[in-house]
Design an enzyme around this catalytic site. Structure first.
Site, mmCIF file in Angstrom:
data_model
loop_
_atom_site.group_PDB
_atom_site.id
_atom_site.type_symbol
_atom_site.label_atom_id
_atom_site.label_comp_id
_atom_site.label_asym_id
_atom_site.label_seq_id
_atom_site.Cartn_x
_atom_site.Cartn_y
_atom_site.Cartn_z
ATOM 1 N N GLY A 66 0.832 -1.204 0.000
ATOM 2 C CA GLY A 66 0.000 0.000 0.000
ATOM 3 C C GLY A 66 0.857 1.240 0.000
ATOM 4 N N ASN A 67 0.242 2.375 0.240
ATOM 5 C CA ASN A 67 1.011 3.620 0.315
ATOM 6 C C ASN A 67 0.407 4.534 1.367
ATOM 7 O OD1 ASN A 67 -1.047 5.374 -1.014
ATOM 8 N ND2 ASN A 67 -0.641 4.001 -2.732
ATOM 9 N N LYS A 68 1.027 5.698 1.562
ATOM 10 C CA LYS A 68 0.690 6.551 2.704
ATOM 11 C C LYS A 68 -0.513 7.465 2.476
ATOM 12 C CE LYS A 68 5.298 7.227 4.709
ATOM 13 N NZ LYS A 68 6.270 8.303 5.013
ATOM 14 N N SER A 69 -1.140 7.401 1.301
ATOM 15 C CA SER A 69 -2.215 8.357 1.021
ATOM 16 C C SER A 69 -3.356 8.229 2.041
ATOM 17 C CB SER A 69 -2.766 8.103 -0.381
ATOM 18 O OG SER A 69 -3.898 8.896 -0.594
ATOM 19 N N ALA A 112 -3.490 7.927 -5.144
ATOM 20 C CA ALA A 112 -2.108 7.442 -5.166
ATOM 21 C C ALA A 112 -2.162 6.006 -5.669
ATOM 22 C CB ALA A 112 -1.506 7.507 -3.773
#
Ligand code: CTP
Length: 432
Positions: A227-230, A294
């Site tokens: 995943g990512n930090k968005s 993102a």
């Protein structure tokens, strides 16, 4: 206005007492309908005292007043908080076995569900299918907040804060107090921000705006993902600014830490491929596309059917990745192929390095992607050493134009930045 507050049987029922207060203090008349199970958490006496009205969940009480028909008919808005998995299932299935479900079936005005349950229940395919069914019927279902749950567990499933539910409800009634909209996305007041120049009401009247938001998640196995930090905050702020400007907003979102915007057509996705399918379908009828999501550039080439086990006798696993399609590039290509008039806005999260600063990377990205506007966020640690953008309530951007116009700078709360983007879109469309 007449508001019905349905209360489901979850521990978060106590938070609805504060929600009720917010409604009554804003001058609304509130009829509370607690489910039978919820009265084990908060009793009828509390609801009667706080609402100043009689409270029942029995369709056979005060039969002469035909409550199971009348209350729903007279409601300008129905808010269900907390909405348990069971209540969502009963509403999606059209059940009418207590006063709350009969009232929901009688509703002619907007309905807002604020779910709260354990993460596993929220993520269960049945619950997700019920939420999708409700949303496809135009019912507003907020995403639960992420955080500490009843036990020691943490994850998505927490009831959004009462202020956020209140703000979403007011937006549905068409009276979104600007400060309420800001709390809807952040659930808390940010530290002092410069005043947000309001969007011009009606400046996007009738304009169909598609916004993507949140961070995609690429599964590795049934329990793990990349995943990512968005956080989704900037996307939600954009949707709220566009709605305030009168736009017809479709909001396609992957994982977010905040509630989805009330008043938009919502579509929840998980992966980049799901986001691609939803975005390309919705873009075909959009006047404006804002790609704030993102998107994971890569996904695991194999998704393990079973949980990847750690075994002493085998080597550490290697994750092979394959490239995801570039959705923004495809949206631009589809516009050209269909010869469609459409304004396309991309986002760029950039850091500078020894070969160039963030701006020069963004200029190159704008040319490569071919969108009309590119909102540049400089990410990574700021002067204080803490993260500047992801998960924060404020933002600082430069909006670059493909036609070479001078970049527009905007900084402040994410809503302030959203207002600046919306104002520029209206200017480009000539609808200001
Ligand atoms: N984007 C997209 N599809 C992808 C990756 C990104 O549509 N597979 C969109 C994002 O929504 C954003 C813009 O492209 O509007 C730029 O995203 P960013 O992650 O900054 O750029 P990338 O294209 O991924 O380029 P790189 O990671 O090489 O900087």
């Amino acid at each position: 206005m007449n508001i019905v507050l349905g209360v489901g049987g979850g521990i978060a029922a106590y938070k609805s007492a504060l929600l009720l207060r917010l409604f009554t203090e804003a001058g609304h008349s509130v009829t509370v309908i607690p489910t039978q199970a919820s009265t084990k958490f908060v009793g009828v006496a509390t609801w009667e005292a706080l609402s100043g009205r009689p409270v029942t969940n029995d369709v056979f009480d005060a039969v002469d007043q035909v409550n199971h028909v009348r209350i729903g008919h007279e409601a300008d808005l129905i808010v269900v908080a907390p909405a348990t998995a069971d209540l969502l299932a009963r509403a999606a299935g059209g059940h009418a076995d207590d006063l709350l479900t009969t009232t929901l079936l009688m509703a002619r005005g907007p309905v807002l569900f604020a779910p709260a349950m354990h993460t596993e229940m929220w993520q269960h395919a049945s619950t997700q299918a019920n939420v999708a069914t409700l949303r496809s019927r135009g019912v507003n279902v907020l995403d639960p907040a992420v955080g500490r749950l009843t036990g020691p567990d943490t994850g998505p499933g927490r009831l959004p804060e009462p202020e956020a539910i209140f703000a979403a409800a007011m937006a549905l009634l068409g009276s979104p107090a600007p400060e309420a909209l800001d709390t809807a996305q952040t659930c808390e007041k940010a530290t002092e921000q410069p005043e947000s120049p309001a969007v011009k009401q009606g400046s996007l009247s009738g304009v169909r705006v598609l916004i993507t938001a949140g961070g995609t998640r690429e599964p590795l196995d049934p329990v793990r993902f990349l995943g990512n930090k968005s956080s989704g905050k900037q996307g939600v702020a954009l949707a709220e600014a566009a709605l305030a400007a009168g736009a017809d907003v479709t909001f396609v979102h992957a994982h977010m830490e905040v509630a989805a915007p009330a008043g938009a057509k919502l579509q929840r996705v998980e992966t980049a491929l799901e986001l691609r399918a939803a975005t390309l379908a919705a873009a075909a009828s959009a006047d404006v596309v804002i790609m704030a999501a993102a998107v994971a550039d890569f996904r695991p080439s194999n998704v393990s059917q079973g949980k990847i086990k750690k075994r002493d006798d085998t080597a550490d696993p290697i994750i092979n990745l394959i490239r995801n399609p570039d959705i923004l590039l495809e949206v631009v290509a589809h516009r050209a192929a269909a010869n469609r008039r459409q304004l396309i806005v991309g986002f760029a999260a950039e850091t500078g390095d020894e070969q160039g600063d963030a701006r020069s990377y963004a200029e190159a990205k704008l040319q490569r992607k071919g969108c009309d506007l590119l909102v540049l966020n400089e990410v990574g640690p700021g002067e204080s050493g803490s993260e500047r953008v992801f998960g924060q309530d404020s933002n600082k951007v430069q909006i670059l134009s493909l036609d070479g116009a001078n970049p527009v700078q905007a900084s402040g709360s994410k809503r302030t930045v959203a207002n600046a983007v919306v104002a520029l879109i209206a200017e480009r469309l000539g609808t200001t």
